[in-house]
Write a protein that holds these residues in place. Structure first.
Motif, short mmCIF file in Angstrom:
data_model
loop_
_atom_site.label_atom_id
_atom_site.label_comp_id
_atom_site.label_asym_id
_atom_site.label_seq_id
_atom_site.Cartn_x
_atom_site.Cartn_y
_atom_site.Cartn_z
N ARG A 97 97.33 116.26 65.56
CA ARG A 97 97.43 116.33 67.03
C ARG A 97 96.76 117.44 67.56
NH1 ARG A 97 103.82 115.90 68.37
NH2 ARG A 97 104.07 113.87 67.66
N ALA A 98 96.46 118.41 66.75
CA ALA A 98 95.12 119.56 67.00
C ALA A 98 94.03 118.75 66.98
CB ALA A 98 95.67 120.59 65.80
N SER A 99 93.77 118.05 65.85
CA SER A 99 92.44 117.38 65.89
C SER A 99 92.16 116.25 66.83
CB SER A 99 92.30 116.50 64.63
OG SER A 99 91.18 115.93 64.35
N VAL A 100 93.22 115.76 67.52
CA VAL A 100 92.89 114.87 68.71
C VAL A 100 92.52 115.72 69.91
CG1 VAL A 100 94.12 113.33 70.38
CG2 VAL A 100 94.43 113.03 67.73
N VAL A 101 93.27 116.88 70.23
CA VAL A 101 92.73 117.91 71.13
C VAL A 101 91.42 118.07 71.09
CG1 VAL A 101 93.49 120.25 72.12
CG2 VAL A 101 95.34 118.61 71.42
N ALA A 102 90.98 118.57 69.89
CA ALA A 102 89.63 119.07 69.63
C ALA A 102 88.73 117.83 69.94
CB ALA A 102 89.58 119.56 68.31
N GLN A 127 91.07 121.59 53.23
CA GLN A 127 91.11 119.97 53.00
C GLN A 127 91.10 119.51 54.35
OE1 GLN A 127 94.73 120.14 50.77
NE2 GLN A 127 93.75 119.65 48.75
N SER A 128 91.77 119.93 55.29
CA SER A 128 91.86 119.40 56.87
C SER A 128 90.44 119.40 57.45
CB SER A 128 92.89 120.09 57.61
OG SER A 128 94.15 120.10 57.16
N ASN A 129 89.71 120.41 57.05
CA ASN A 129 88.34 120.59 57.61
C ASN A 129 87.40 119.60 56.92
OD1 ASN A 129 88.09 122.73 59.79
ND2 ASN A 129 89.38 123.81 58.44
N ILE A 130 87.37 119.61 55.82
CA ILE A 130 86.70 118.74 54.83
C ILE A 130 87.05 117.02 55.53
CG2 ILE A 130 86.35 117.43 52.68
CD1 ILE A 130 86.86 120.43 51.74
N PHE A 131 88.04 116.75 55.66
CA PHE A 131 88.49 115.36 56.03
C PHE A 131 88.11 115.17 57.27
CE2 PHE A 131 90.62 115.58 51.83
CZ PHE A 131 90.10 114.26 51.39
N LYS A 132 88.54 116.17 58.28
CA LYS A 132 87.88 115.93 59.59
C LYS A 132 86.21 115.82 59.41
CE LYS A 132 88.17 118.03 64.15
NZ LYS A 132 88.62 116.76 64.68
N PHE A 133 85.53 116.46 58.68
CA PHE A 133 84.05 116.55 58.79
C PHE A 133 83.97 115.13 58.40
CE2 PHE A 133 80.03 116.96 56.73
CZ PHE A 133 79.46 117.28 57.73
N LEU A 134 84.53 114.34 57.41
CA LEU A 134 84.17 113.03 56.89
C LEU A 134 84.51 112.06 57.97
CD1 LEU A 134 85.64 113.30 53.19
CD2 LEU A 134 83.19 113.10 54.06
N GLY A 135 85.50 112.24 58.75
CA GLY A 135 86.01 111.59 59.72
C GLY A 135 85.04 111.47 60.88
N VAL A 174 89.89 107.40 67.12
CA VAL A 174 90.84 106.71 65.98
C VAL A 174 90.26 106.76 64.66
CG1 VAL A 174 91.91 104.62 65.34
CG2 VAL A 174 92.16 105.24 67.60
N ILE A 175 88.93 106.54 64.48
CA ILE A 175 88.22 106.42 63.06
C ILE A 175 88.19 108.03 62.65
CG2 ILE A 175 85.92 106.27 62.24
CD1 ILE A 175 85.52 104.07 64.18
N GLU A 176 87.95 109.02 63.48
CA GLU A 176 87.69 110.34 63.00
C GLU A 176 89.11 110.76 62.47
OE1 GLU A 176 87.23 114.59 65.20
OE2 GLU A 176 85.84 112.74 65.80
N ASN A 177 90.22 110.42 63.34
CA ASN A 177 91.40 111.20 63.05
C ASN A 177 92.33 110.17 62.12
OD1 ASN A 177 91.66 113.50 64.62
ND2 ASN A 177 90.84 112.31 66.22
N GLY A 178 91.67 109.15 61.95
CA GLY A 178 92.52 108.07 60.82
C GLY A 178 92.07 108.64 59.57
N VAL A 179 90.84 109.12 59.40
CA VAL A 179 90.78 109.81 58.10
C VAL A 179 91.58 110.77 57.72
CG1 VAL A 179 88.71 110.91 56.81
CG2 VAL A 179 88.27 108.84 58.09
N LEU A 180 91.54 111.71 58.83
CA LEU A 180 92.37 113.13 58.76
C LEU A 180 93.83 112.61 58.54
CD1 LEU A 180 92.43 116.23 58.70
CD2 LEU A 180 92.66 116.14 61.11
#
Length: 178
Positions: free
Chosen positions: A49-54, A115-123, A95-101
Motif C-alpha cells: 500500500r505504501a508503494s501504491v501511494v508512492a 528487499q522491498s526497495n530492490i523488488f520495487k526497483f525491479l517492478g 499493477v506491474i510495478e506493485n505486483g512484483v513487490l
C-alpha cells in the motif's frame, strides 16, 4: 533520401526521445522511492500500500514532465482522451510495478527494507518498459505532419534541392525508373 539516412534520422529521434523519457522517469523514480520510504517508515501502512501511494504521486509528477518536456511537440488536441489513456496505462504500470513487490513480499516473505526497495526497483524497471511503449504509441502520439517535416528536413540536409511544382512529376518519374 537513402534508406540508411532515413533509418539514422529515425534512430536519432528515438534516442533523443529515450533520453528525455529517461530524465523524466529518473526524476519519477526518485520521487517514487522518497515517498515510498517516507510512507513506509512514518505510517503503519503495509509495504504494498505504501508503494501504491508512492507510485500514484510519482505518476502525477511524471505526467507533467512527459507532457511539457518529453512530448511537448506531440499532438495537444484531445487532452481529456490523452489524460484518460495516460491514467489507464499508468494503472497497468502500477499493477506491474506493485505486483512484483507483492509477490516478493507475500509470496516469498522478502519484506526487509532493503528487499522491498530492490523488488520495487525491479517492478519499476518492468513497468517502465510497458509505459514507454504505451505512452509513445497511444498517449502522446506524434503528429503526422511532424513526421513529414522531419523527413523533408533530413532529405534537404543531404543536399537535395527542393523542386518546383512543374518539375516534380518529371522528377518522380525519373526516380520511379531508377
Amino acid at each position: 533520401m537513402s534508406e540508411r539516412s532515413a533509418l539514422r534520422a529515425r534512430l536519432d529521434t528515438l534516442a533523443r526521445e529515450l533520453m528525455k523519457f529517461g530524465a523524466v522517469g529518473g526524476a519519477g523514480v526518485l520521487v517514487n522511492f522518497v515517498v515510498f520510504n517516507l510512507v513506509r517508515h512514518l505510517t503503519e501502512l503495509p509495504v504494498v500500500r505504501a508503494s501504491v501511494v508512492a507510485t500514484v504521486v510519482a505518476t502525477g509528477t511524471n505526467y507533467l514532465g512527459y507532457r511539457y518536456f518529453t512530448y511537448r511537440d506531440r499532438d495537444k488536441n484531445g487532452r481529456t482522451k490523452e489524460l484518460t489513456l495516460f491514467l489507464l496505462f499508468s494503472i497497468v504500470g502500477l499493477v506491474i510495478e506493485n505486483g512484483v513487490l507483492y509477490v516478493a513480499t507475500y509470496g516469498f516473505g522478502w519484506d526487509t527494507s532493503l528487499q522491498s526497495n530492490i523488488f520495487k526497483f525491479l517492478g519499476i524497471g518492468l513497468a517502465t518498459l510497458f509505459r514507454f511503449w504505451s505512452y509513445r504509441t497511444w498517449v502522446f502520439r506524434a503528429l503526422p505532419a511532424r513526421e513529414a517535416v522531419e523527413t523533408a528536413e533530413s532529405f534537404l540536409a543531404e543536399g537535395a534541392q527542393p523542386q518546383r511544382a512543374g518539375t516534380a512529376s518529371a522528377a518522380a518519374g525519373e526516380r520511379a525508373r531508377d
